[in-house]
Motif scaffolding. Structure first.
Motif, PDB file in Angstrom:
ATOM      1  N   ASN A 100      40.031  78.480 -35.654  1.00 16.90           N
ATOM      2  CA  ASN A 100      40.519  77.096 -35.561  1.00 16.90           C
ATOM      3  C   ASN A 100      40.669  76.475 -36.952  1.00 16.90           C
ATOM      4  O   ASN A 100      40.248  75.344 -37.180  1.00 16.90           O
ATOM      5  N   GLN A 101      41.264  77.250 -37.855  1.00 18.41           N
ATOM      6  CA  GLN A 101      41.472  76.739 -39.217  1.00 18.41           C
ATOM      7  C   GLN A 101      42.920  76.288 -39.382  1.00 18.41           C
ATOM      8  O   GLN A 101      43.837  76.915 -38.844  1.00 18.41           O
ATOM      9  N   GLU A 102      43.094  75.232 -40.157  1.00 16.87           N
ATOM     10  CA  GLU A 102      44.440  74.640 -40.280  1.00 16.87           C
ATOM     11  C   GLU A 102      44.927  74.592 -41.720  1.00 16.87           C
ATOM     12  O   GLU A 102      46.123  74.409 -41.939  1.00 16.87           O
ATOM     13  N   GLN A 103      44.027  74.691 -42.693  1.00 15.67           N
ATOM     14  CA  GLN A 103      44.447  74.490 -44.079  1.00 15.67           C
ATOM     15  C   GLN A 103      44.500  75.804 -44.843  1.00 15.67           C
ATOM     16  O   GLN A 103      43.702  76.709 -44.611  1.00 15.67           O
ATOM     17  N   VAL A 104      45.455  75.870 -45.778  1.00 16.25           N
ATOM     18  CA  VAL A 104      45.660  77.091 -46.552  1.00 16.25           C
ATOM     19  C   VAL A 104      44.396  77.439 -47.359  1.00 16.25           C
ATOM     20  O   VAL A 104      44.032  78.611 -47.474  1.00 16.25           O
ATOM     21  N   SER A 105      43.694  76.415 -47.886  1.00 14.56           N
ATOM     22  CA  SER A 105      42.490  76.705 -48.691  1.00 14.56           C
ATOM     23  C   SER A 105      41.410  77.380 -47.838  1.00 14.56           C
ATOM     24  O   SER A 105      40.739  78.310 -48.289  1.00 14.56           O
ATOM     25  N   THR A 140      51.254  70.139 -39.279  1.00  9.72           N
ATOM     26  CA  THR A 140      50.757  69.074 -38.397  1.00  9.72           C
ATOM     27  C   THR A 140      51.225  67.712 -38.886  1.00  9.72           C
ATOM     28  O   THR A 140      51.255  66.745 -38.136  1.00  9.72           O
ATOM     29  N   GLY A 141      51.584  67.646 -40.173  1.00 12.91           N
ATOM     30  CA  GLY A 141      52.078  66.375 -40.706  1.00 12.91           C
ATOM     31  C   GLY A 141      50.992  65.348 -40.903  1.00 12.91           C
ATOM     32  O   GLY A 141      51.277  64.217 -41.270  1.00 12.91           O
ATOM     33  N   LEU A 163      47.316  64.399 -42.795  1.00 12.24           N
ATOM     34  CA  LEU A 163      46.376  64.769 -43.853  1.00 12.24           C
ATOM     35  C   LEU A 163      45.003  64.245 -43.467  1.00 12.24           C
ATOM     36  O   LEU A 163      44.846  63.056 -43.210  1.00 12.24           O
ATOM     37  N   HIS A 164      44.041  65.161 -43.344  1.00 10.45           N
ATOM     38  CA  HIS A 164      42.688  64.734 -42.952  1.00 10.45           C
ATOM     39  C   HIS A 164      42.000  64.023 -44.101  1.00 10.45           C
ATOM     40  O   HIS A 164      42.337  64.214 -45.264  1.00 10.45           O
ATOM     41  N   ALA A 165      40.983  63.249 -43.755  1.00  5.53           N
ATOM     42  CA  ALA A 165      40.244  62.486 -44.778  1.00  5.53           C
ATOM     43  C   ALA A 165      39.684  63.418 -45.848  1.00  5.53           C
ATOM     44  O   ALA A 165      39.737  63.120 -47.029  1.00  5.53           O
ATOM     45  N   GLY A 166      39.138  64.565 -45.409  1.00  2.85           N
ATOM     46  CA  GLY A 166      38.514  65.473 -46.384  1.00  2.85           C
ATOM     47  C   GLY A 166      39.450  66.556 -46.871  1.00  2.85           C
ATOM     48  O   GLY A 166      39.002  67.548 -47.438  1.00  2.85           O
ATOM     49  N   SER A 167      40.740  66.421 -46.636  1.00  2.00           N
ATOM     50  CA  SER A 167      41.653  67.528 -46.931  1.00  2.00           C
ATOM     51  C   SER A 167      42.115  67.550 -48.376  1.00  2.00           C
ATOM     52  O   SER A 167      42.776  68.488 -48.794  1.00  2.00           O
ATOM     53  N   TYR A 175      48.284  73.030 -40.800  1.00  2.00           N
ATOM     54  CA  TYR A 175      49.221  73.831 -39.995  1.00  2.00           C
ATOM     55  C   TYR A 175      48.550  74.181 -38.679  1.00  2.00           C
ATOM     56  O   TYR A 175      47.327  74.322 -38.613  1.00  2.00           O
ATOM     57  N   GLN A 176      49.357  74.332 -37.638  1.00  2.00           N
ATOM     58  CA  GLN A 176      48.794  74.776 -36.359  1.00  2.00           C
ATOM     59  C   GLN A 176      49.748  75.755 -35.684  1.00  2.00           C
ATOM     60  O   GLN A 176      50.943  75.810 -36.005  1.00  2.00           O
TER      61      GLN A 176
END
Length: 436
Positions: free
Chosen positions: A39-44, A73-74, A76-80, A86-87
């Motif tokens: 359940n990961q969404e970010q490239v990092s 996903t368009g 940006l999370h607070a901690g991103s 991406y999903q």
């Protein structure tokens, strides 16, 4: 080659997808399965899970987006830190499930077998040159005759097979472990390798000791960038120790039918290190059969493994194999098999002089004062009853027994002839008829 960690050339990190030498579909599917399972969404995040540099991970993500398997996903999370998320699309989820049904493997991207084979050459056990000082240092807790080190040194430095034989209780296992400790440098172990689209996991925390990376300063890390390909784990040279439980099928690939993945056999996990077969002659298979299984690997530095399909393939064999047995070699091998083992070293019991050195060293360690009357009693009265055959295990056995008796009797730890007699009685079992 020196023994410093800098001696082994690290595998370089891939800079782009085209350098990976893996099937594109396989890489894409591992990305999708990892996103689905973790359940990961970010490239990092994905870069860490896949053990790939961020630019290569981004390339993979872009490829999956082009194929409509991922979408941004368009949000940006607070901690991103301003990072895009991406999903999986519905098509991406369907593809991930399909890929999982073919193989449950996800996470670290495997290293192609031919790429790994090149790394094995760079960190070969045969590149190591061990000096007398290094070997003596690693054996410091053992009192060994000089001529034994004369034989052991060249054997270890050659990276060839060694057979140690001799009566039990004289430290064959301790010497094997000392050899392992003398190999002071570090190597790189792949988390998994790939052959013909199949994934074989290699890194095993039970066998491999990972080394913490130096330098926690984020600025220094940034300057260095990826110091090596993180699909590998930097480890101590591995040691696999097997005994009477060793069977021939432990030397084959282990297939997990549920996960549809393979696990490397013991000798592949020990690549770049030491494989110790202790107590040879106590296994279910005859020693001759075990040696026959090792003949090609020992002579040609390569091993042959088989996939479930029956397809055979070659993997590097770069391992110092140490066989240890209490039997005389002529009892358990034919001449052809003995010829295949490069070094044959007899490990005998100590001389009386070395035995006394060991006895004094153990007594000092255990804080048991030496007593001349007890030593004379032991050498003049006790050892003649067993034809003056000394063994390395006996000093620690006798001293531990005397300490245990003193503790039981509530007296200060001491050596006395009568205490030695009680300790001696526990070391040997009399041959007497047992009435049932």
């Amino acid at each position: 080659m020196n023994m410093e960690t800098s001696g082994v050339i690290a595998p370089p990190a891939p800079r782009r997808m085209s350098e990976m030498n893996l099937p594109q579909v396989m890489m894409r599917d591992i990305l999708l399965k990892t996103m689905f399972r973790q359940n990961q969404e970010q490239v990092s995040e994905l870069s860490k899970s896949l053990c790939l540099p961020i630019p290569v991970t981004q390339e993979l993500v872009d490829l999956a987006r082009e194929q409509k398997l991922l979408q941004a996903t368009g949000t940006l999370h607070a901690g991103s830190g301003g990072e895009m998320g991406y999903q999986l699309t519905d098509a991406g989820k369907a593809r991930a499930l399909d890929a999982l049904s073919q193989s449950e493997y996800y996470g670290a991207m495997p290293v192609p077998l031919d790429v790994y084979s090149e790394q094995v050459k760079r960190q070969s056990i045969r590149n190591i040159q061990i000096t007398r000082d290094q070997l003596t240092g690693a054996m410091g807790h053992l009192i060994l005759p000089d001529e034994l080190l004369d034989h052991l040194g060249p054997a270890v430095s050659s990276g060839r097979s060694i057979l140690m034989y001799g009566p039990p209780g004289n430290g064959k296992s301790s010497i094997s472990n000392g050899i392992r400790d003398a190999l002071g440098d570090k190597i790189f172990v792949p988390r998994a390798i790939e052959y013909a689209g199949q994934v074989i996991t290699v890194y095993d925390p039970i066998v491999h000791t990972a080394v913490e990376e130096e330098g926690d300063d984020p600025n220094s890390l940034r300057r260095k960038g990826n110091r090596f390909d993180t699909r590998y784990v930097r480890c101590e040279r591995p040691t696999v120790i097997t005994g009477g439980e060793l069977t021939l099928d432990m030397l084959d690939l282990v297939y997990n039918p549920t996960a549809r993945t393979y696990q490397a056999p013991l000798q592949l996990k020990s690549t770049g290190g030491v494989f110790i077969v202790d107590d040879l002659g106590r296994q279910a298979e005859p020693p001759q059969a075990l040696i026959n299984r090792w003949i090609v690997p020992l002579e040609e530095s390569r091993d042959i493994l088989s996939l479930q399909s029956g397809e055979k393939f070659t993997v590097p064999f770069d391992t110092l194999v140490i066989f240890s047995t209490n039997f005389h070699p002529n009892e358990i091998f034919d001449r052809a098999a003995l010829r295949r083992i490069f070094f044959k070293i007899k490990i005998d019991g100590p001389s009386q002089e070395d035995f006394l050195k060991i006895f004094a060293m153990v007594a000092r360690k255990k804080k048991l004062p030496l007593d001349e009357a007890t030593l004379v009693h032991m050498l003049k009265e006790k050892y003649p009853t067993i034809e003056n055959v000394y063994a390395n295990y006996q000093p620690i056995f006798l001293i531990d027994q005397m300490i245990a008796i003193c503790e039981f009797e509530g007296i200060p730890n001491q050596m006395r002839p009568d205490l030695l007699d009680r300790a001696w009685a526990n070391m040997f079992v009399k041959d007497e008829e047992i009435i049932h």
